[in-house]
Write an enzyme that holds these catalytic residues in place. Structure first.
Site, PDB file in Angstrom:
ATOM      1  N   GLU A  90      10.827  11.813   4.837  1.00 21.66           N
ATOM      2  CA  GLU A  90       9.721  11.259   5.618  1.00 21.66           C
ATOM      3  C   GLU A  90      10.201  10.147   6.548  1.00 21.66           C
ATOM      4  O   GLU A  90      10.943   9.259   6.154  1.00 21.66           O
ATOM      5  CB  GLU A  90       8.651  10.700   4.680  1.00 21.66           C
ATOM      6  CG  GLU A  90       7.477  10.059   5.417  1.00 21.66           C
ATOM      7  CD  GLU A  90       6.686   9.110   4.548  1.00 21.66           C
ATOM      8  OE1 GLU A  90       6.010   8.233   5.105  1.00 21.66           O
ATOM      9  OE2 GLU A  90       6.760   9.227   3.302  1.00 21.66           O
ATOM     10  N   ARG A  98       7.786  -4.693   1.525  1.00 21.94           N
ATOM     11  CA  ARG A  98       7.168  -3.966   0.412  1.00 21.94           C
ATOM     12  C   ARG A  98       7.955  -4.230  -0.868  1.00 21.94           C
ATOM     13  O   ARG A  98       9.178  -4.197  -0.872  1.00 21.94           O
ATOM     14  CB  ARG A  98       7.131  -2.457   0.701  1.00 21.94           C
ATOM     15  CG  ARG A  98       6.265  -2.125   1.907  1.00 21.94           C
ATOM     16  CD  ARG A  98       6.148  -0.648   2.153  1.00 21.94           C
ATOM     17  NE  ARG A  98       5.402  -0.386   3.374  1.00 21.94           N
ATOM     18  CZ  ARG A  98       5.194   0.814   3.910  1.00 21.94           C
ATOM     19  NH1 ARG A  98       5.675   1.883   3.295  1.00 21.94           N
ATOM     20  NH2 ARG A  98       4.513   0.954   5.022  1.00 21.94           N
ATOM     21  N   ARG A 138      14.894   3.039   1.115  1.00 22.56           N
ATOM     22  CA  ARG A 138      13.746   2.337   0.517  1.00 22.56           C
ATOM     23  C   ARG A 138      14.113   0.860   0.353  1.00 22.56           C
ATOM     24  O   ARG A 138      14.707   0.463  -0.629  1.00 22.56           O
ATOM     25  CB  ARG A 138      13.397   2.976  -0.832  1.00 22.56           C
ATOM     26  CG  ARG A 138      11.980   2.672  -1.301  1.00 22.56           C
ATOM     27  CD  ARG A 138      11.676   3.456  -2.571  1.00 22.56           C
ATOM     28  NE  ARG A 138      11.720   4.892  -2.346  1.00 22.56           N
ATOM     29  CZ  ARG A 138      10.704   5.610  -1.870  1.00 22.56           C
ATOM     30  NH1 ARG A 138       9.570   5.027  -1.579  1.00 22.56           N
ATOM     31  NH2 ARG A 138      10.838   6.920  -1.714  1.00 22.56           N
ATOM     32  N   ARG A 168      14.823   4.176   9.212  1.00 31.07           N
ATOM     33  CA  ARG A 168      15.046   5.580   8.841  1.00 31.07           C
ATOM     34  C   ARG A 168      15.488   6.403  10.047  1.00 31.07           C
ATOM     35  O   ARG A 168      16.228   7.381   9.899  1.00 31.07           O
ATOM     36  CB  ARG A 168      13.792   6.172   8.202  1.00 31.07           C
ATOM     37  CG  ARG A 168      13.501   5.588   6.835  1.00 31.07           C
ATOM     38  CD  ARG A 168      12.521   6.420   6.039  1.00 31.07           C
ATOM     39  NE  ARG A 168      12.322   5.853   4.705  1.00 31.07           N
ATOM     40  CZ  ARG A 168      11.658   6.456   3.724  1.00 31.07           C
ATOM     41  NH1 ARG A 168      11.128   7.646   3.928  1.00 31.07           N
ATOM     42  NH2 ARG A 168      11.525   5.880   2.552  1.00 31.07           N
ATOM     43  N   SER A 219       4.215   8.782   8.902  1.00 29.79           N
ATOM     44  CA  SER A 219       3.007   9.272   8.243  1.00 29.79           C
ATOM     45  C   SER A 219       1.833   8.908   9.141  1.00 29.79           C
ATOM     46  O   SER A 219       1.601   7.729   9.422  1.00 29.79           O
ATOM     47  CB  SER A 219       2.858   8.632   6.861  1.00 29.79           C
ATOM     48  OG  SER A 219       1.821   9.229   6.131  1.00 29.79           O
TER      49      SER A 219
END
Length: 429
Positions: A351, A264, A279, A393, A354
């Site tokens: 988070e 990403r 991130r 994560r 999701s």
């Protein structure tokens, strides 16, 4: 992607759904585009019918040796042919305008999704576990502090190779990340009924369009010089496995999983989470995807969320599950649960998964259908996707929740078989 016929029949409901997303009414504009397209198609059909009729009349005129009428009819047919040729191109343009307009409109939220602007308006559904009491530690360290002190996490060398938002893991931390991914896959395939896949990491435009990364979110992706897109999640590859296919209802639900690197650009994240692994441009994730009927989808959403939560339960990591509000949902989602894990170093939940139900939004974009039992017609499949989990994560969460006063990290018991029996990760000497 929406069915324009449904929008014509339900303009108020469509605009009301967009309003819940914080968007203005768009039904009138879309219907006008569709009316222009349909009017043009009608003209083409009438011209084709007249051309067919005139062609027959030419034969009759020649048979009766009425050359004047035959010549006039031939001229008319030539004009109609020219109109049809140019009209077909105009039809493609009008189709494209409507398709482009529809393709950038987000999915409509389900009725039970709370309204709100951002993450502050999300609703906690449940909380599992309590933040650990870290014995002998007054101020818990963040993962990057732990990793660098252990000598097993290197951002500086990663920056030399690739720039910011990359990391090099080595030794026991590299093995721990591998162990986490293997544990997640074993759980999802061995107990939860998901079928493991190894899928392409590079996809074409059609695949990225099918899961709604394109056209609206191209800046969030990486693209190769020869036109491939690096997947931001295995959702793209897994969901598109059924594109342009017609499935039997008996084959549903299909439950698919894969562990892949994900890529990403983080185009909209300047200045956010610049330190550490939260991130990254490249990270590993175990993805869960379900392909279902309309009737199965909501139950499958609850099941998928529970499958993701179970990973954290087995690892002994505290978490909470949040129902996202209308302003915080993803583009293709109708309803989303975010699972947030406790990070002692940040003293907050972050988070880690999701899980979204998308209705037939992606099914329409992929032209993926199923045939109900005993029926001749077909329906678009419904799709769901979720992280089961984001591996990097989860590594962060394990490091911070299992940190010890001497700077070492205990290995959760469930992971020790994957770590060759290693119970503690200590500083490299």
């Amino acid at each position: 992607m929406f069915d324009i016929k449904w929008i014509r029949d339900n303009p108020e409901a469509f605009d009301a759904g967009l309003a819940r997303r914080g968007l203005g009414a768009q039904s009138a504009e879309l219907i006008a585009l569709d009316e222009a397209r349909r009017s043009h198609i009608t003209k083409l059909q009438e011209a084709q019918a007249r051309r067919n009729a005139a062609s027959k009349e030419i034969g009759k005129a020649k048979a009766s040796k009425d050359e004047a009428t035959a010549s006039a009819l031939m001229a008319e047919v030539a004009t109609l042919k020219e109109f049809l040729t140019s009209g077909e191109e105009e039809e493609r343009v009008l189709d494209g305008k409507l398709r482009d307009a529809l393709s950038v409109i987000p999915n409509l939220p389900l009725d039970d999704v709370p309204e709100g602007k951002d993450e502050k308006d999300n609703v906690e559904v449940r909380r599992v576990g309590e933040p650990p009491k870290l014995e002998g530690i007054n101020q818990p360290l963040q993962h990057f502090e732990l990793g660098e002190r252990l000598g097993l996490m290197d951002f500086e060398r990663a920056a030399k190779l690739s720039g910011a938002r990359f990391v090099v893991l080595r030794g026991a931390l590299a093995r721990l990340e591998r162990a986490l991914g293997a544990f997640m896959l074993d759980l999802q395939t061995g107990e939860n009924g998901y079928t493991e896949h190894i899928v392409p990491l590079l996809v074409r435009d059609d695949a990225a369009y099918g899961t709604a990364q394109l056209p609206k979110f191209s800046e969030d992706l990486f693209r190769t010089e020869n036109g491939f897109w690096l997947i931001p999640t295995a959702e793209v590859s897994l969901t598109n496995l059924v594109r342009e296919e017609i499935l039997d209802e008996d084959a549903l639900p299909m439950r698919l999983t894969a562990q892949t690197p994900c890529f990403r650009s983080e185009a909209g994240s300047a200045g956010r989470d610049t330190r550490g692994m939260i991130r990254q441009h490249q990270f590993t994730k175990v993805e869960l995807v379900s392909i279902t009927t309309a009737e199965q989808a909501l139950d499958e959403h609850e099941r998928m969320t529970a499958c993701a939560e179970e990973v954290l339960k087995r690892l002994g990591l505290p978490f909470r599950t949040m129902l996202l509000c209308t302003g915080d949902m993803g583009f293709a989602s109708r309803k989303t649960y975010d699972i947030e894990v406790w990070l002692p170093g940040e003293n907050t939940y972050r988070e880690i998964s999701s899980c979204s139900v998308c209705g037939d939004f992606q099914g329409r974009r992929m032209n993926a259908r199923y045939r109900p039992k005993g029926a001749k017609d077909t329906r678009f499949v419904h799709t769901l996707n979720g992280s089961g989990l984001a591996v990097g994560r989860t590594l962060i969460a394990v490091m911070e929740n299992y940190q010890q006063a001497d700077g070492s990290i205990l290995v959760p018991e469930v992971l020790r078989p994957y770590m060759g029996g290693l119970e503690r990760i200590e500083k490299v000497q």
